[in-house]
Scaffold this motif. Structure first.
Motif, PDB file in Angstrom:
ATOM      1  N   LEU B 105      22.246 -26.132  -0.316  1.00 29.91           N
ATOM      2  CA  LEU B 105      21.836 -26.402   1.070  1.00 29.91           C
ATOM      3  C   LEU B 105      20.874 -25.305   1.525  1.00 29.91           C
ATOM      4  O   LEU B 105      20.848 -24.213   0.954  1.00 29.91           O
ATOM      5  CB  LEU B 105      23.056 -26.433   1.994  1.00 29.91           C
ATOM      6  N   GLY B 106      20.107 -25.587   2.584  1.00 25.83           N
ATOM      7  CA  GLY B 106      19.167 -24.592   3.111  1.00 25.83           C
ATOM      8  C   GLY B 106      19.900 -23.503   3.878  1.00 25.83           C
ATOM      9  O   GLY B 106      21.051 -23.682   4.290  1.00 25.83           O
ATOM     10  N   ASN B 107      19.201 -22.352   4.064  1.00 23.78           N
ATOM     11  CA  ASN B 107      19.808 -21.202   4.762  1.00 23.78           C
ATOM     12  C   ASN B 107      20.359 -21.559   6.130  1.00 23.78           C
ATOM     13  O   ASN B 107      21.470 -21.175   6.484  1.00 23.78           O
ATOM     14  CB  ASN B 107      18.759 -20.106   4.957  1.00 23.78           C
ATOM     15  N   GLU B 108      19.553 -22.304   6.901  1.00 25.60           N
ATOM     16  CA  GLU B 108      19.937 -22.652   8.280  1.00 25.60           C
ATOM     17  C   GLU B 108      21.204 -23.489   8.289  1.00 25.60           C
ATOM     18  O   GLU B 108      22.132 -23.251   9.072  1.00 25.60           O
ATOM     19  CB  GLU B 108      18.801 -23.431   8.967  1.00 25.60           C
ATOM     20  N   GLU B 109      21.208 -24.471   7.375  1.00 21.89           N
ATOM     21  CA  GLU B 109      22.340 -25.391   7.291  1.00 21.89           C
ATOM     22  C   GLU B 109      23.614 -24.643   6.900  1.00 21.89           C
ATOM     23  O   GLU B 109      24.696 -24.896   7.452  1.00 21.89           O
ATOM     24  CB  GLU B 109      22.026 -26.467   6.247  1.00 21.89           C
ATOM     25  N   ILE B 110      23.461 -23.698   5.938  1.00 21.95           N
ATOM     26  CA  ILE B 110      24.617 -22.919   5.477  1.00 21.95           C
ATOM     27  C   ILE B 110      25.167 -22.098   6.641  1.00 21.95           C
ATOM     28  O   ILE B 110      26.365 -22.090   6.907  1.00 21.95           O
ATOM     29  CB  ILE B 110      24.224 -21.999   4.290  1.00 21.95           C
ATOM     30  N   LYS B 111      24.263 -21.434   7.363  1.00 11.26           N
ATOM     31  CA  LYS B 111      24.686 -20.576   8.473  1.00 11.26           C
ATOM     32  C   LYS B 111      25.410 -21.404   9.545  1.00 11.26           C
ATOM     33  O   LYS B 111      26.468 -21.003  10.041  1.00 11.26           O
ATOM     34  CB  LYS B 111      23.466 -19.844   9.066  1.00 11.26           C
ATOM     35  N   LYS B 112      24.820 -22.574   9.824  1.00  9.44           N
ATOM     36  CA  LYS B 112      25.405 -23.442  10.848  1.00  9.44           C
ATOM     37  C   LYS B 112      26.823 -23.882  10.435  1.00  9.44           C
ATOM     38  O   LYS B 112      27.762 -23.791  11.235  1.00  9.44           O
ATOM     39  CB  LYS B 112      24.502 -24.675  11.025  1.00  9.44           C
ATOM     40  N   SER B 113      26.942 -24.307   9.189  1.00  8.60           N
ATOM     41  CA  SER B 113      28.253 -24.779   8.707  1.00  8.60           C
ATOM     42  C   SER B 113      29.282 -23.657   8.729  1.00  8.60           C
ATOM     43  O   SER B 113      30.430 -23.868   9.130  1.00  8.60           O
ATOM     44  CB  SER B 113      28.141 -25.303   7.278  1.00  8.60           C
ATOM     45  N   VAL B 114      28.871 -22.463   8.276  1.00 10.78           N
ATOM     46  CA  VAL B 114      29.806 -21.330   8.236  1.00 10.78           C
ATOM     47  C   VAL B 114      30.271 -20.990   9.653  1.00 10.78           C
ATOM     48  O   VAL B 114      31.472 -20.818   9.901  1.00 10.78           O
ATOM     49  CB  VAL B 114      29.160 -20.096   7.547  1.00 10.78           C
ATOM     50  N   ASP B 115      29.312 -20.934  10.590  1.00  9.39           N
ATOM     51  CA  ASP B 115      29.658 -20.621  11.982  1.00  9.39           C
ATOM     52  C   ASP B 115      30.617 -21.660  12.566  1.00  9.39           C
ATOM     53  O   ASP B 115      31.566 -21.331  13.264  1.00  9.39           O
ATOM     54  CB  ASP B 115      28.391 -20.537  12.856  1.00  9.39           C
ATOM     55  N   GLU B 116      30.334 -22.934  12.247  1.00  6.09           N
ATOM     56  CA  GLU B 116      31.179 -24.034  12.749  1.00  6.09           C
ATOM     57  C   GLU B 116      32.616 -23.881  12.258  1.00  6.09           C
ATOM     58  O   GLU B 116      33.560 -23.986  13.038  1.00  6.09           O
ATOM     59  CB  GLU B 116      30.635 -25.380  12.242  1.00  6.09           C
ATOM     60  N   ILE B 117      32.749 -23.621  10.957  1.00  8.09           N
ATOM     61  CA  ILE B 117      34.090 -23.510  10.367  1.00  8.09           C
ATOM     62  C   ILE B 117      34.832 -22.294  10.932  1.00  8.09           C
ATOM     63  O   ILE B 117      36.024 -22.378  11.260  1.00  8.09           O
ATOM     64  CB  ILE B 117      33.982 -23.410   8.815  1.00  8.09           C
ATOM     65  N   LEU B 118      34.105 -21.183  11.069  1.00 10.72           N
ATOM     66  CA  LEU B 118      34.733 -19.966  11.618  1.00 10.72           C
ATOM     67  C   LEU B 118      35.275 -20.253  13.024  1.00 10.72           C
ATOM     68  O   LEU B 118      36.375 -19.837  13.375  1.00 10.72           O
ATOM     69  CB  LEU B 118      33.727 -18.814  11.666  1.00 10.72           C
ATOM     70  N   LYS B 119      34.473 -20.991  13.788  1.00 15.88           N
ATOM     71  CA  LYS B 119      34.847 -21.313  15.158  1.00 15.88           C
ATOM     72  C   LYS B 119      36.041 -22.285  15.167  1.00 15.88           C
ATOM     73  O   LYS B 119      37.002 -22.087  15.904  1.00 15.88           O
ATOM     74  CB  LYS B 119      33.643 -21.952  15.861  1.00 15.88           C
ATOM     75  N   GLU B 120      35.944 -23.290  14.321  1.00 10.05           N
ATOM     76  CA  GLU B 120      36.984 -24.321  14.235  1.00 10.05           C
ATOM     77  C   GLU B 120      38.350 -23.717  13.900  1.00 10.05           C
ATOM     78  O   GLU B 120      39.371 -24.100  14.453  1.00 10.05           O
ATOM     79  CB  GLU B 120      36.560 -25.334  13.150  1.00 10.05           C
ATOM     80  N   LEU B 121      38.337 -22.748  12.963  1.00  6.07           N
ATOM     81  CA  LEU B 121      39.606 -22.151  12.541  1.00  6.07           C
ATOM     82  C   LEU B 121      39.963 -20.924  13.393  1.00  6.07           C
ATOM     83  O   LEU B 121      40.936 -20.224  13.098  1.00  6.07           O
ATOM     84  CB  LEU B 121      39.559 -21.766  11.061  1.00  6.07           C
ATOM     85  N   ASN B 122      39.110 -20.648  14.380  1.00  9.09           N
ATOM     86  CA  ASN B 122      39.383 -19.521  15.288  1.00  9.09           C
ATOM     87  C   ASN B 122      39.374 -18.165  14.588  1.00  9.09           C
ATOM     88  O   ASN B 122      40.225 -17.309  14.836  1.00  9.09           O
ATOM     89  CB  ASN B 122      40.753 -19.729  15.925  1.00  9.09           C
ATOM     90  N   ILE B 123      38.441 -17.990  13.661  1.00  7.18           N
ATOM     91  CA  ILE B 123      38.406 -16.734  12.904  1.00  7.18           C
ATOM     92  C   ILE B 123      37.006 -16.106  12.935  1.00  7.18           C
ATOM     93  O   ILE B 123      36.634 -15.391  12.009  1.00  7.18           O
ATOM     94  CB  ILE B 123      38.878 -16.934  11.440  1.00  7.18           C
ATOM     95  N   THR B 124      36.271 -16.369  14.005  1.00  5.23           N
ATOM     96  CA  THR B 124      34.910 -15.826  14.119  1.00  5.23           C
ATOM     97  C   THR B 124      34.926 -14.295  14.016  1.00  5.23           C
ATOM     98  O   THR B 124      34.015 -13.700  13.434  1.00  5.23           O
ATOM     99  CB  THR B 124      34.291 -16.272  15.462  1.00  5.23           C
ATOM    100  N   HIS B 125      35.981 -13.680  14.541  1.00  4.70           N
ATOM    101  CA  HIS B 125      36.067 -12.213  14.522  1.00  4.70           C
ATOM    102  C   HIS B 125      36.216 -11.641  13.103  1.00  4.70           C
ATOM    103  O   HIS B 125      36.037 -10.454  12.897  1.00  4.70           O
ATOM    104  CB  HIS B 125      37.241 -11.755  15.392  1.00  4.70           C
ATOM    105  N   LEU B 126      36.529 -12.511  12.134  1.00 10.18           N
ATOM    106  CA  LEU B 126      36.713 -12.022  10.753  1.00 10.18           C
ATOM    107  C   LEU B 126      35.430 -12.133   9.925  1.00 10.18           C
ATOM    108  O   LEU B 126      35.398 -11.672   8.787  1.00 10.18           O
ATOM    109  CB  LEU B 126      37.820 -12.809  10.048  1.00 10.18           C
TER     110      LEU B 126
END
Lengths: 238, 232
Positions: B105-126
């Protein structure tokens, strides 16, 4: 044990060295490493040492941190010095010069890890090893290998401690070769099992060794300035 | 979603799985239960094409794993029992991106997906943390995040609560349930804990590499669990 592994640990600071591109820094480690063993006369050693002092200042590494990071090597320095004192006392000055060069070499590599994050280092190694594709060495494999080492070496120490404590609690005596052998074999078995699990996990997440690095790196003006500084140093010494 | 047809698996001379024919329906929550050494993990690894049948076949979305390994791995995610060994990169966000990088996947897409998952699982601080400094519960979440980021249709959880305390057990099981209920994701739970069956609607019971029960939970009788030596 893991807490004692402090050699050149990254510190987040706002310094000239921190702002340099990781690829440039790796190349400098190689160049300065070669230079440190190429210097012979007193003049060259003094100039190179002063240059290194400036570099340390530019990295914002405190004197205390420098001494602390060098602590694991004191034994090696003392050992080398003793060897010269015992076996070739007439060449003690030469010995001191060798030890000094060795010390400079350690500081050079220490500065790299002190000013560069692991992610930057891995990305830089991946980019720099692109030409190795000619020899069928895949940069992605190299980068992942380093990441895995960085990830698993601390884990190995933790497991070592756990196994040692578990054995000690059942009266193991680590002066006995048999018990040391057991400890090592046990640790080895655990690490091999972890390696097998990791391999499964990587495959299940579609590991692909052929893809290009997604990290974008671009040289900045400070990188070009640093090239000029190194070039001047080489001109002064040679 | 997943079908096994007369699946046999041999390790050296030992037959680990014998004549297994089961079906995992799309959107279902299936628990595969059995005593230690009954072949649960070996069976689950076939769904992700980590193991290939000696005889018979495994179909994921209608395609045999022998013909297309990548199809199986894209559709079926796997959260391992030793999740500590599942984390490849030392930094959390990099590890979550590992599977996405492999999907090219492209850089932007990867970053977006990672941020989404971190937010979804409530672990952005990690996100920037070193995985070696995390607790077991947090490591389990990162392992799950790495799999979820790849958006599989089905996830296999291999004894996900083994190394966790009660609080983390509840939280992980709650999360697995919500993946099934909220997102209609197919869940396969490998377990040897009878209590875990309450979450499932389909049950597969294994004994010495043989399926002795495979049906709806309502049809499961205690004699089957006794036979599988899950209690005396």
């Amino acid at each position: 044990m893991i807490k004692r592994l402090t050699f050149g640990q990254y510190r987040c600071k706002d310094s000239f060295l921190h702002s340099l591109d990781a690829r440039i820094k790796i190349i400098y480690v190689v160049v300065l490493g070669i230079l440190s063993f190429g210097i012979k006369s007193k003049f060259e050693i003094v100039v190179f040492s002063l240059f290194m002092a400036c570099i340390v200042l530019l990295s914002k590494m405190s004197f205390k941190e420098l001494i602390k990071n060098l602590r694991p090597f004191y034994f090696v320095f003392i050992f080398l010095l003793l060897m010269y004192l015992i076996f070739s006392r007439d060449q003690i000055i030469l010995g001191l010069r060798y030890i000094w060069r060795f010390l400079l070499l350690i500081i050079i590599s220490m500065l790299l890890t002190y000013t560069t994050t692991i992610q930057e280092l891995i990305a830089a190694i991946e980019k720099l090893s692109k030409p190795l594709k000619v020899f069928k060495i895949k940069p992605r494999n190299m980068a992942v290998m380093i990441s895995v080492a960085v990830r698993f070496i601390p884990l190995m120490f933790i497991r070592f401690e756990r196994t040692r404590e578990a054995m000690a609690s059942r009266l193991a005596d680590f002066r006995k070769i048999r018990h040391i052998k057991l400890l090592v074999l046990n640790l080895l078995e655990k690490m091999l099992r972890s390696a097998s699990n990791l391999s499964d996990a990587m495959h299940s997440r579609l590991y692909n060794e052929d893809i290009e690095s997604r990290k974008f790196m671009k040289l900045k003006s400070c990188d070009y300035w640093s090239v000029a500084i190194i070039a001047i140093l080489i001109l002064i010494i040679y | 979603m997943i079908k096994t047809k007369n699946l046999y698996f041999k390790y050296e001379e030992d037959i680990i799985l014998k004549n297994i024919s089961i079906e995992i329906k799309e959107g279902s929550f299936t628990a595969i239960i059995g005593a230690n050494g009954s072949g649960k993990t070996t069976l689950a690894k076939h769904f992700n094409a980590l193991l290939m049948p000696a005889k018979g076949e495994v179909l994921v979305g209608g395609t045999s794993t022998k013909k297309d390994e990548l199809n199986a791995r894209k559709k079926v995610g796997f959260v391992f029992q030793n999740f500590e060994d599942q984390l490849v990169y030392p930094v959390v966000e990099e590890d979550i991106a590992f599977g996405l990088e492999n999907m090219e996947l492209g850089n932007e897409e990867i970053k977006k997906s990672v941020d989404e998952i971190l937010k979804e699982l409530n672990i952005t601080h990690l996100a920037k943390r070193n995985v070696n400094t995390l607790s077991m519960g947090q490591k389990q979440l990162i392992a799950l995040a790495g799999v979820l980021a790849m958006k599989p249709k089905c996830i296999v959880f291999d004894e996900p609560t083994t190394n966790l305390d009660e609080k983390n057990k509840k939280s992980i099981m709650g999360m697995i349930r919500s993946l099934n209920k909220k997102y209609r994701m197919t869940i396969i739970l490998i377990t040897n804990v009878l209590n875990d069956l309450r979450y499932a609607d389909e049950i597969v019971v294994l004994k010495n590499g043989i399926v002795i029960f495979s049906d709806k939970k309502s049809k499961l009788e205690s004699s089957v669990l006794k036979e599988a030596r899950l209690y005396d």
